[in-house]
Design an enzyme around this catalytic site. Structure first.
Site, short mmCIF file in Angstrom:
data_model
loop_
_atom_site.label_atom_id
_atom_site.label_comp_id
_atom_site.label_asym_id
_atom_site.label_seq_id
_atom_site.Cartn_x
_atom_site.Cartn_y
_atom_site.Cartn_z
CD GLN A 44 8.25 11.17 19.16
OE1 GLN A 44 8.18 9.92 18.88
NE2 GLN A 44 7.79 11.68 20.30
NE ARG A 102 4.44 -2.28 -0.49
CZ ARG A 102 3.27 -1.85 0.18
NH1 ARG A 102 1.97 -2.04 -0.57
NH2 ARG A 102 3.26 -1.71 1.19
CE LYS A 201 -2.43 -6.56 -9.68
NZ LYS A 201 -2.23 -6.55 -8.25
NE ARG A 203 -1.92 -1.91 -9.56
CZ ARG A 203 -2.51 -2.45 -8.41
NH1 ARG A 203 -3.29 -1.55 -7.61
NH2 ARG A 203 -2.29 -3.60 -7.94
CG ASP A 231 -0.86 -1.24 1.79
OD1 ASP A 231 -1.41 -0.99 3.07
OD2 ASP A 231 0.01 -0.67 1.08
CB ALA A 233 -7.78 -5.95 1.73
#
Length: 336
Positions: A44, A102, A201, A203, A231, A233
């Site tokens: 690889q 991110r 929201k 979290r 990502d 959803a």
């Protein structure tokens, strides 16, 4: 002045070919991808061989660092090294989706800032500038010691909204799925002259949303959720449910980067959302293409023009304006 030359890794060959076709239209002469092979040995390891002379050329590597992120990132770096050692005059990395974006800050102790690490790798590989789309956080541009041009999907999305909802624009409301995305949602709302709402929201832990509250009156509105990445959803589908329960008549979503991992496609297909619009910054899977309520907006016209503007030294920021993009996208939104 020599012509710009394009080379692509394996991350999104359809987009690379589409960019070459659009550049051919803009230039009035055929633009092809540079003949090269990017392949893997049995263990690889990635191997790159460029078959054309690139000495003194202005090279553009088209390679999003999407899934598998590490493989695609290494392809980008190794292609850049091959071009540098072949005496290319300038190397621009065209990264439609910038992976690791991110991880742009230390939210907890003893964690990395991986976006900065990736920026260092790209710079050290010999890349002279970066062209990307909707960075997760715009301050990532500051992680680089080379020029970074960050394009925005908002003007293209605005053209799409004005075309798709032209008969009911007065009922459209733009929604940010969280407080952090308000600036992005406000930008689209301003372009289409629509009101703005927010889904707040809370979290408890990554990937799990405990509570959602709608800030603003969405009763009787056609809601358009705007975000940069989708990502799994889970948050997106739950936000759509919350908006419908709050009185919205329809919910649509415009997301720049359709990562759509794991159960995302099934969740979207079974959700209350009427449609999800994504760009082709990440090559869509067969499941994404087959989903009835997922639609893909092309970015090749914008990237082709941005590459030409970079090559000939004209403004890239002009592509932030709908008026500039409208002629480029006339074949898609002729009635806007």
């Amino acid at each position: 002045m020599s012509e710009p030359k394009l080379i692509a890794g394996n991350a999104n060959l359809p987009l690379a070919s589409a960019i070459a076709r659009r550049m051919s239209l803009h230039r009035g002469r055929t633009v092809n991808l540079v003949d090269a092979r990017v392949e893997r040995f049995n263990d690889q390891e990635i191997f790159v061989e460029v078959y054309e002379n690139v000495r003194g050329e202005d090279m553009y590597i088209i390679q999003p660092t999407s899934r598998p992120a590490n493989d695609n990132l290494m392809e980008l770096l190794i292609i850049a090294d091959a071009l540098k050692r072949s005496s290319a005059a300038r190397i621009t990395a065209v990264i439609p989706y910038f992976g690791y974006a991110r991880q742009d800050r230390r939210a907890k102790a003893r964690t990395p800032i991986s976006a900065k690490l990736v920026a260092n790798l790209i710079t050290e590989a010999g890349i002279d500038r970066v062209l990307t789309l909707d960075l997760h956080a715009t301050q990532i541009q500051g992680f680089f010691d080379i020029p970074v041009d960050n394009l925005y999907a908002a003007p293209v999305f605005a053209l799409d909204v004005l075309h798709t909802f032209r008969d009911r624009l007065s009922d459209v409301m733009v929604v940010s799925p969280d407080v952090g995305g308000v600036a992005r949602a406000r930008e689209l709302a301003k372009r289409i002259n629509a009101p703005l709402s927010i889904v707040d929201k809370r979290r408890e832990k990554p990937g799990e949303v405990a509570e959602m509250t709608v800030i603003g009156d969405v009763t009787g509105k056609t809601c358009i959720i705007v975000d940069d990445i989708c990502d799994t959803a889970g948050t997106l589908c739950k936000a759509a449910e919350v908006l419908m329960n709050a009185g919205a008549t329809e919910v649509h979503s415009y997301i720049t980067h359709g990562v759509l991992s794991g159960p995302a496609v099934e969740r979207i297909k079974n959700s209350v959302m009427k449609s999800l619009v994504i760009t082709d910054s990440i090559e869509p899977t067969e499941a994404v293409k087959a989903a009835q309520n997922i639609r893909i907006v092309p970015t090749a016209p914008m990237f082709a023009q941005a590459i030409l503007n970079t090559w000939n030294g004209t403004s890239v920021s002009s592509l932030f304006d709908m008026e500039t993009l409208m002629p480029i996208y006339e074949g898609f939104y002729a009635r806007v």
